[in-house]
Design an enzyme around this catalytic site. Structure first.
Site, PDB file in Angstrom:
ATOM      1  N   GLY A  36       1.578 -20.734   7.903  1.00 28.64           N
ATOM      2  CA  GLY A  36       2.545 -19.731   7.460  1.00 28.64           C
ATOM      3  C   GLY A  36       2.044 -18.303   7.582  1.00 28.64           C
ATOM      4  O   GLY A  36       2.701 -17.380   7.103  1.00 28.64           O
ATOM      5  N   ILE A  41       0.853  -1.198   0.000  1.00 29.26           N
ATOM      6  CA  ILE A  41       0.000   0.000   0.000  1.00 29.26           C
ATOM      7  C   ILE A  41       0.886   1.245   0.000  1.00 29.26           C
ATOM      8  O   ILE A  41       1.685   1.428   0.926  1.00 29.26           O
ATOM      9  CB  ILE A  41      -0.906   0.022   1.246  1.00 29.26           C
ATOM     10  CG1 ILE A  41      -1.715  -1.279   1.352  1.00 29.26           C
ATOM     11  CG2 ILE A  41      -1.827   1.234   1.214  1.00 29.26           C
ATOM     12  CD1 ILE A  41      -2.422  -1.442   2.691  1.00 29.26           C
ATOM     13  N   ASP A  67       5.345  -5.021  16.318  1.00 26.61           N
ATOM     14  CA  ASP A  67       5.470  -4.712  14.884  1.00 26.61           C
ATOM     15  C   ASP A  67       4.531  -3.563  14.501  1.00 26.61           C
ATOM     16  O   ASP A  67       4.918  -2.649  13.760  1.00 26.61           O
ATOM     17  CB  ASP A  67       5.124  -5.973  14.069  1.00 26.61           C
ATOM     18  CG  ASP A  67       5.074  -5.684  12.585  1.00 26.61           C
ATOM     19  OD1 ASP A  67       6.142  -5.563  11.967  1.00 26.61           O
ATOM     20  OD2 ASP A  67       3.948  -5.575  12.041  1.00 26.61           O
ATOM     21  N   LYS A  81       5.478   0.319  13.084  1.00 26.85           N
ATOM     22  CA  LYS A  81       4.883   0.961  11.906  1.00 26.85           C
ATOM     23  C   LYS A  81       4.231   2.294  12.288  1.00 26.85           C
ATOM     24  O   LYS A  81       4.333   3.276  11.551  1.00 26.85           O
ATOM     25  CB  LYS A  81       3.866   0.017  11.270  1.00 26.85           C
ATOM     26  CG  LYS A  81       4.544  -1.197  10.607  1.00 26.85           C
ATOM     27  CD  LYS A  81       3.568  -2.303  10.286  1.00 26.85           C
ATOM     28  CE  LYS A  81       4.251  -3.452   9.565  1.00 26.85           C
ATOM     29  NZ  LYS A  81       3.401  -4.663   9.493  1.00 26.85           N
TER      30      LYS A  81
END
Lengths: 439, 439
Positions: free
Chosen positions: A187, A136, A201, A205
């Site tokens: 996964g 994005i 995380d 960001k």
């Protein structure tokens, strides 16, 4: 004209995606840049594993200095992730006069200042679109066409692993641990998912995004960061009863008195909010600028191909700038020129005002509700509604769930501590913040 | 460093927004560019009306040549709209060596080639983010960070007037004419709304968008363009019965054999499609690239402030480029370098394959359905489902609504012409295209 030569450090999943994009879409890239973008050298400790892309073995090296010392290489892509040796390598690339492209949000969130300062000294650029929102192109938009706006907020869903887990918990009524296990097998979660599920995380960001929106340095360690590990199926079901969905949101707001709210936590948003329908591994990032108003960006927030798209987008921008023969390269990795970056004060979490869903686990006995309501009232917290499940036959612990009107977080914390000291409370009480009017 | 001087042609609603943004956010702009962006002169035939912004009267002129002939002015903003004199003015600005910023989608859709060629000859840039999607920075994204992708589709809701009207028709069960009248009174529709409601404005935007996505010239007059004037409340209600919402979509697709579909028409999209919830004056534009996958941009598609945001974003980009002292300015107004632009063949509308909702108005008599179904079958059109409203007491016209499986548009047109020749058909039959799997 001359080709642009690139060195890649880190030949993992994302690196292989970049290699494949530059191979498969070489013509497309050339149509944009005017010259080819040639990957000249790839450095990794492991240069024997099959990455699913075909590269000339002579291009591979285990010695990263072959990239720094190659005068033909003008751009270095760093894709090893984490703090070290990524930081050392990025600084070495800058010192060698190379532009840098990185997807490393952890590095930028903690050491961005040092890296940007080094780049400014050497007159090179650092680009990092892939660090937030995968493919994005939201960072480019903030630094680029939205430049004329003063932003009042940025928020969104920025971690695919958490959103995948919460989506399955919501849709299947499943529990966190079960979905996490399945996500790891499929996964969708890393072998060590700590940074994802603990919200770290997402906070990385948010630090990057908020620094671009508000032109400010941000002390990463001061970002209130809560993950999704304590969210249970019962929270999701009660939230639904109140008309909300639980999402892990990153929220950045500039208050009227120019304090910055930056926080990452599970958040109840109304079902009518478009973010409530952002499911699975998708990301969505919402900005509000004073002129553009609300803008929403939605797409794949991770994965080999979307991330490669963002990295090659950065390569194209740098290659165009090299081809254009820029004379005065000015340092503005955050969109703002370096000398205009401020350090806005962070609003203490205790001062944040939202409404809350509070979940108490109490013995089923007379006087419980009066006790809880009394403490809330004493702390200036008013109750909007309450859900109490069917009474058992006495003695057992039952959930009592209360939705409050808007309240100071500090008052809520004080009240919960006092309530948790009651004998009839059998588990630590839980709070989930509600955002009714995110914009 | 020196300030960037700008001339503005057209001091209407949008022009006043640009003036106000440059005044209110002067510091923000300066933090991005390093110098001020100074509006030096404004040309308009009317320089006496109050625009709600305060400007030095000495800045105003009725003689546009004062802008072209001013050597200090390096960027000209064209905001008069329409074909002439906008085209003459843009070409004169280019001839005078000025960069151009415009919001004029009509001009670019029909005369873009000529303007881009003139700009290339003079070594100046033409920027036009405000031409599509108001403040949504989608063109910058396509030309910028998404550059590495080959796009397979672009579609979306790009006209706020139509979307406002369809939203109110859907939510209130109101009829087109009534809502249009109210929209004009409220200022959501122009005094002459023809270009909006006939789909022409949307087609202008699609021409611009598709040329950027696919690197192609597009013959504007070959774009299939249908507006919303024939949509009735009954269409909206039948669409809902089938699980769809009607939106005016612009659709651009590159087929596997590199033909281009470009079409604007009312479209039934499933309620689960995110575009189904884009309401009122909001726009949303969806792209699919081979690496980035699906990306959606959402925001205010029109209005003074969002449009000013896009225009000033273009000013900032040009100002940065001027300040950087670019030596080799290469012409790539579409993102692709000019010499790589192709002319892709357009797929004839008759060859387009979608499913359809067909609405027949027939006398309520035996044999009607057999007649209709027979003609559809003969043309290879298979029926997925049918809704027939309650029978009246004979003789009256009733609607028969059929949802088909996928069919060639040419076959549908042939069938409808034959069906309309039946005596029992009392009104021209209607078709609305269905897109189940837009991506």
């Amino acid at each position: 004209m001359n080709e642009i030569k690139v060195g890649l450090i880190g030949f993992g999943n994302i690196g292989a995606g970049v290699v494949r994009l530059l191979q498969e879409n070489a013509q497309t890239v050339q149509q944009k840049v005017g010259s080819g973008i040639i990957l000249k050298r790839i450095a990794d400790l492991d240069i024997t594993s099959d990455r699913g892309v075909s590269v000339d073995p002579a291009m591979l090296t285990t010695d990263v200095n072959e990239i720094f010392n190659d005068p033909e290489i003008s751009i270095v892509i760093e894709l090893i992730g984490g703090y070290e040796p990524a930081k050392t390598f990025v600084l070495k690339a800058i010192e060698a006069g190379k532009h840098v492209v990185t997807a490393n949000k952890a590095l930028l969130a903690l050491h961005g200042d040092e890296i940007y300062a080094a780049a400014a000294r050497k007159g090179v650029e650092v680009q990092f679109e892939a660090a937030v929102g995968g493919g994005i192109p939201v960072l480019s938009a903030i630094k680029g066409n939205l430049s004329g706006n003063r932003f009042s907020s940025v928020f969104g869903i920025m971690n695919g692993t958490c959103n995948y887990i919460l989506t399955r918990m919501t849709q299947e009524g499943a529990d966190f641990e079960d979905v996490l296990k399945s996500a790891m097998e499929l996964g969708y979660a890393e072998p060590d998912p700590t940074f994802d599920i603990e919200g770290v995380d997402t906070a990385h960001k948010l630090a990057v995004l908020a620094s671009l929106c508000f032109g400010t340095k941000i002390d990463f360690n001061a970002i209130h960061t809560e993950g999704i590990t304590a969210i249970s199926g019962i929270d999701i079901r009660f939230a639904e009863q109140f008309g909300y969905r639980i999402k892990l949101l990153a929220i950045g707001k500039l208050t009227d008195d120019r304090q910055l709210e930056v926080r990452v936590h599970p958040t109840m948003i109304p079902l009518r909010n478009p973010l409530a329908d952002v499911n699975g591994v998708f990301n969505a990032i919402h900005l509000t600028g004073d002129f553009v108003g609300p803008v929403l960006f939605y797409g794949r927030g991770a994965g080999q191909n979307p991330t490669a798209s963002a990295i090659v987008g950065d390569l194209v921008a740098l290659s165009r700038s090299i081809a254009a023969g820029v004379q005065n390269r000015r340092s503005a990795p955050l969109g703002f020129l370096d000398n205009t970056i401020t350090t806005l004060p962070l609003k203490p979490m205790e001062e944040i005002i939202t409404s809350f869903m509070l979940r108490f686990t109490a013995q089923d006995q007379p006087g419980v509700l009066a006790g809880i309501a009394g403490v809330l009232g004493k702390n200036g917290i008013s109750i909007e509604s309450m859900v109490q499940t069917a009474r058992h036959n006495g003695g057992q612990a039952v959930p009592i769930v209360i939705k409050t009107h808007e309240a100071r977080e500090g008052a809520i914390r004080t009240a919960l501590a006092e309530i948790d000291s009651f004998d009839f409370i059998s588990e630590k009480s839980r709070l989930i913040r509600i955002e009714d009017n995110l914009e």
